[in-house]
Design a protein around this motif. Sequence first.
Motif, short mmCIF file in Angstrom:
data_model
loop_
_atom_site.label_atom_id
_atom_site.label_comp_id
_atom_site.label_asym_id
_atom_site.label_seq_id
_atom_site.Cartn_x
_atom_site.Cartn_y
_atom_site.Cartn_z
N LYS A 1 37.88 -2.86 -3.36
CA LYS A 1 36.56 -2.39 -3.72
C LYS A 1 37.25 -0.07 -3.33
N CYS A 2 36.19 -0.03 -3.63
CA CYS A 2 36.49 1.54 -3.44
C CYS A 2 34.94 2.25 -2.99
N TYR A 3 34.46 3.37 -2.23
CA TYR A 3 33.19 3.79 -1.64
C TYR A 3 33.26 5.22 -1.68
N VAL A 4 32.65 5.63 -3.07
CA VAL A 4 33.17 7.27 -3.38
C VAL A 4 31.86 8.26 -2.42
N ILE A 5 31.99 8.67 -1.55
CA ILE A 5 30.72 9.40 -0.21
C ILE A 5 30.52 10.45 -0.89
N ASN A 6 29.56 11.51 -0.41
CA ASN A 6 29.51 12.58 -0.45
C ASN A 6 29.44 12.73 -1.29
N CYS A 7 28.76 12.46 -2.94
CA CYS A 7 29.02 12.92 -3.72
C CYS A 7 28.08 14.31 -3.90
N PRO A 8 28.25 15.10 -5.21
CA PRO A 8 27.56 15.81 -5.08
C PRO A 8 26.50 15.64 -6.67
#
Length: 391
Positions: free
Chosen positions: A204-211
């Motif tokens: 899994k890949c969790y991309v956080i603090n996305c604009p």
Amino acid sequence: MINRQTLFQECYLLFPKQEDICYVVDKIKVRKIFEGQVEFDQQEMEILKQFEAYLISKRFMPKWTEPQLLRMLYATKFKFEKTYAAIQAYIQWRNQAFPLKENQETTKFLSSGSIYLHGRDNRFRPIIMVNAIKLAAQKNIDITLDSMTIFLEYVLANYMLPGQIENWVVVMDLGGLGITSLPRQQLQRVLDYLQNNYRSRMHKCYVINCPSTITFSWNIVKGFLEEITVRKISFEKSSIPTGLFEHCHKSQVEQKYGGVSNNIESNFWPPNEISQQYFLPTDNITDILISKEQYHQLYEFGKLQKNRLCKELLEGKQQSIQHINTDQHSDKKMKDDVPDPEEEQQVINDLIQNNQGFYQTRIDETFDIPLCETTIQLPLNFIPHKKMFKY
């Protein structure tokens, strides 16, 4: 000895269930575990046979195992021409990248916290943290890729177990930075590098603090990725990778990301164990890990020939078996040394039978001596039974 910082006994007792090995999502077959004791189904074996014949027709047959070939086939959706090209590109990359170029610049990169390891989930998959802002600050893309190679090869060698732990989890902190803030050419090189050289590794890949512009940016990035990879990626505007805590204990995650572990500001390299608490309160550990006895049985039946072995588990079992055998031998010896009542009675009967005059006084001669009359008893002809020597 097992290095607790990388692998420990519990890792060796983890054997994934079928749903964690191979499954189907929207008619797309996904395989995550390829090596070790894992068996391929009939369809996979037939595809491998056909692909090997294809490679022979190309007069190209690398010394690859079936798991290695199948990993490439899955990544390319079983398109033989594309797989053939991918294998050639991979071999070329390995020849250029290895031996690993460890130097002052790569060490500086790895110590910067651009990419670092922090904990494991409840299936012992290592969690890779990526700081996009720090990564964007690295101007030399070659140093970046060389450093990532050193990092990922270290993870593969020290944190994975073929057939048991083959995937990692990625948490990418964009820090409000748009993905397009990275030069597009460099971004494409990084994505191509990861996708081509470390296939079927991401759980899994969790991309956080996305604009807020993530939708536009993501549409650009998706064009660089395989469809199955796209499905593994989720986005969060906040700093909390919510989905991660469905399969990861909070003690494995830094406080700034919603966990309870101390935030790391330095000493990113080499990695350290974060916590020995890996399982969630709802996890049934007996459903996740096999017992030490079962592990030894797998070894005895030759089911671990393709796996890395835990010597401590096997040595401990062997010592236990030797101890049990010693105890059993001692018990048997003590049992043999205790006279059997029936056998003892038979010995007495034999004594009486063979020495019937044993209790009878035999008078042979009488001597007249002044003031007394003495009877001299001659030695008896006593025949001891051979079983008497046993005691």
